[in-house]
Design an enzyme around this catalytic site. Structure first.
Site, PDB file in Angstrom:
ATOM      1  N   GLY A 225       0.790  -1.216   0.000  1.00 24.82           N
ATOM      2  CA  GLY A 225       0.000   0.000   0.000  1.00 24.82           C
ATOM      3  C   GLY A 225       0.823   1.267   0.000  1.00 24.82           C
ATOM      4  CB  CYS A 226      -0.218   4.742   0.806  1.00 22.80           C
ATOM      5  SG  CYS A 226      -1.694   4.841  -0.239  1.00 22.80           S
ATOM      6  CG  ASN A 227       2.839   1.128   4.338  1.00 21.73           C
ATOM      7  OD1 ASN A 227       1.638   0.900   4.282  1.00 21.73           O
ATOM      8  ND2 ASN A 227       3.741   0.162   4.359  1.00 21.73           N
ATOM      9  CB  ALA A 228       4.860  -0.182  -0.254  1.00 22.37           C
TER      10      ALA A 228
ATOM     11  CG  MET B 217       0.976   7.947   7.415  1.00 20.05           C
ATOM     12  SD  MET B 217       1.737   9.314   6.504  1.00 20.05           S
ATOM     13  CE  MET B 217       0.285  10.259   6.049  1.00 20.05           C
TER      14      MET B 217
END
Length: 417
Positions: free
Chosen positions: A188-191, A404
Site C-alpha cells: 500500500g501507500c507506505n510501501a 502511511m
C-alpha cells in the site's frame, strides 16, 4: 560501474540555515549514535573495521512520471455522471485540483465499467510504462545510464503481476537480465519507505554499485463505481503516478569523486542526502482501517478507507517520529524538511497538528495532493523532487520522510544533506 561520492561536512553557521523554513527548522547538526554510526570525513567510526560496512547509502537521483489524462474533480464528476450531493461534496472538498487517470472513454464521450480482467491488464500496461519512464528520468538526474543498474526494487499495490514488475521493466528497458531484483507487492501507500529500506541496505552492502527503487501505482486500475460513500472517498482521492530513486553508497576504494556523479553536486544546492535510518509502527488496533479486498457484489477488488484514519495516523505520528529522531540524538526542531505522504487533506492536517508543524513545513505534500491527488507509494518522492527544485536545502540539513498505509502503518526515514 563504480561510483565515488564526496562527503559533505555539515555547516553549523547561521548562513547554513534554511532561509524560508518554518519554525521547526534549526541549525543543530548532531553527531549520530547507535544504531546509525556516521563517520566524520576521513575518519573511521568507533570500533569499525571496514568503513564500507557503515557508509550510508546516498540518494543520487530522482525521477517521476504520470499516465493518462489530467482531470479536474469537476471533470470526473461529469464523466462518471455523479449527481448525489454528498458524493459531489466529497470530491469538491478534497483539496485536489487535478489528477492523472487512465479511464476508458466511449466514442460518445462517456466512460464505462471495466471488469477485473481489464483492470489487471491496465495495471500492467500503465505501471510498466510509468515505472520505466520514472526510472530513466532518475538515472538521467544522477548522470547515469541503464547499463549502470545492478539492483532494482519495484513497488506496486494496484494489481498483481507474475512475472513481477521488476522483470517486466528490465525487459522493457533492456537492463542487464542479471540485475538483482525484488518486488514489493500489496503493502500500500507506505510501501515506498519499506522498499527504500531494502534498497538502501543493498547499496550499503555493495558500495559504489547502483541500486534503483521504483514505485508505480496505476490507481485507475483499482476503482469500483457504485453509489456508496465507501467508494466515493477512494474515487475522489487517487491518481496514477510513478517515481524512482537512484541510490549509491560511497566506495572507499575509489580515490576521488571524479565520475559523472559529481555533475549532480555542481548544480547549486546540495542534492545528495545520506539515508541515516528508519523507524516503523504498525497500529494493530486499526488493522482493518485501510484495506484492499475482494468485493463479491462488484466482482473485483475494492479499497476501503475508514473515516477515522486521519485521527489514527495523527495520534501515532509523534510516537514513530520521536523514536526515529531519538535514536539519532535529534529533536523535531532540528528537522528542516518534512516530506510526508499526500494521503489526503485530513490526514496531512492530522500529521501537521500532532507533530507541531507549520503549513510551510508540509507545502510540498499539500502541493502534490493539489496537483496529482494521492499517488500511493510514490507520493513522497514527488514531494522530494519538488524540494530539490526549490533549491532551499543547505549542507547539514536534516529531513524526515514519512508514509502511511494499510496495517495501519506509519513508516519514517531520516536523511541528511
Amino acid at each position: 560501474m563504480t561510483i565515488a561520492i564526496g562527503t559533505q561536512t555539515p555547516d553549523t553557521t547561521e548562513s547554513a540555515l534554511h532561509p524560508t523554513a518554518g519554525p521547526s527548522a534549526g541549525p543543530a547538526v548532531v553527531a549520530l549514535t547507535h544504531p546509525w554510526p556516521v563517520p566524520a570525513p576521513g575518519e573511521a567510526a568507533p570500533g569499525a573495521t571496514d568503513r564500507a560496512s557503515i557508509a550510508a547509502a546516498t540518494i543520487a537521483g530522482v525521477g517521476t512520471a504520470v499516465a493518462g489524462t489530467a482531470y479536474s474533480q469537476e471533470d470526473l464528476l461529469d464523466l462518471f455522471a455523479i449527481t448525489d450531493p454528498k458524493v459531489r461534496s466529497v470530491f469538491s472538498n478534497s483539496a485536489i485540483h487535478r489528477r492523472f487517470l487512465t479511464v476508458p472513454i466511449s466514442p460518445d464521450g462517456a466512460t464505462f465499467d471495466e471488469p477485473q480482467g481489464d483492470l489487471l491488464r491496465k495495471h500492467k500496461a500503465v505501471a510498466v510504462d510509468m515505472g520505466a519512464r520514472a526510472l530513466t528520468a532518475a538515472l538521467a538526474d544522477a548522470g547515469l545510464g541503464l547499463a549502470d543498474v545492478e539492483y532494482l526494487c519495484c513497488v506496486t499495490s494496484t494489481g498483481f503481476l507474475t512475472p513481477g514488475l521488476t522483470a517486466l521493466v528490465i525487459r522493457e528497458l533492456g537492463i542487464d537480465p542479471g540485475c538483482h531484483r525484488v518486488d514489493v507487492v500489496g503493502m500500500g501507500c507506505n510501501a515506498g519507505l519499506n522498499a527504500l529500506n531494502a534498497t538502501a541496505n543493498w547499496a550499503k552492502a555493495n558500495p559504489g554499485r547502483v541500486a534503483v527503487m521504483v514505485c508505480a501505482e496505476a490507481c485507475s486500475a483499482a476503482y469500483v463505481m457504485d453509489s456508496t460513500m465507501r467508494t466515493a472517498v477512494v474515487n475522489s482521492l487517487f491518481g496514477d503516478g510513478g517515481a524512482a530513486l537512484v541510490l549509491v553508497a560511497p566506495d572507499p576504494a575509489a580515490a576521488t569523486a571524479s565520475t559523472a556523479s559529481t555533475a549532480v553536486e555542481d548544480r547549486g544546492a546540495p542534492r545528495r542526502p545520506r539515508i541515516l535510518g528508519f523507524a516503523s509502527r504498525i497500529i494493530t488496533d486499526a488493522f482493518d482501517a485501510m484495506r484492499y479486498d475482494w468485493d463479491d457484489a462488484q466482482h473485483r477488488f475494492s479499497f476501503f478507507l475508514d473515516p477515522d484514519i486521519p485521527y489514527v495516523v495523527g495520534a501515532n505520528a509523534s510516537i514513530v517520529v520521536d523514536r526515529l529522531l531519538g535514536r539519532a540524538g535529534l529533536r523535531r526542531r532540528d528537522i528542516g524538511h518534512w516530506l510526508v505522504h499526500s494521503g489526503g487533506k485530513k490526514v496531512i492536517d492530522a500529521v501537521r497538528v500532532n507533530l507541531g508543524l507549520t503549513r510551510h513545513d508540509v507545502r510540498h505534500t499539500t502541493g502534490v495532493l493539489r496537483d496529482y491527488g494521492n499517488l500511493s507509494s510514490g507520493s513522497f518522492l514527488f514531494s522530494y523532487e519538488r524540494l530539490l527544485r526549490e533549491r532551499a536545502v543547505e549542507p547539514g540539513d536534516y529531513g524526515v520522510l514519512m508514509t502511511m498505509g494499510p496495517g495501519s502503518t506509519i513508516e519514517t526515514a531520516l536523511v541528511q544533506w
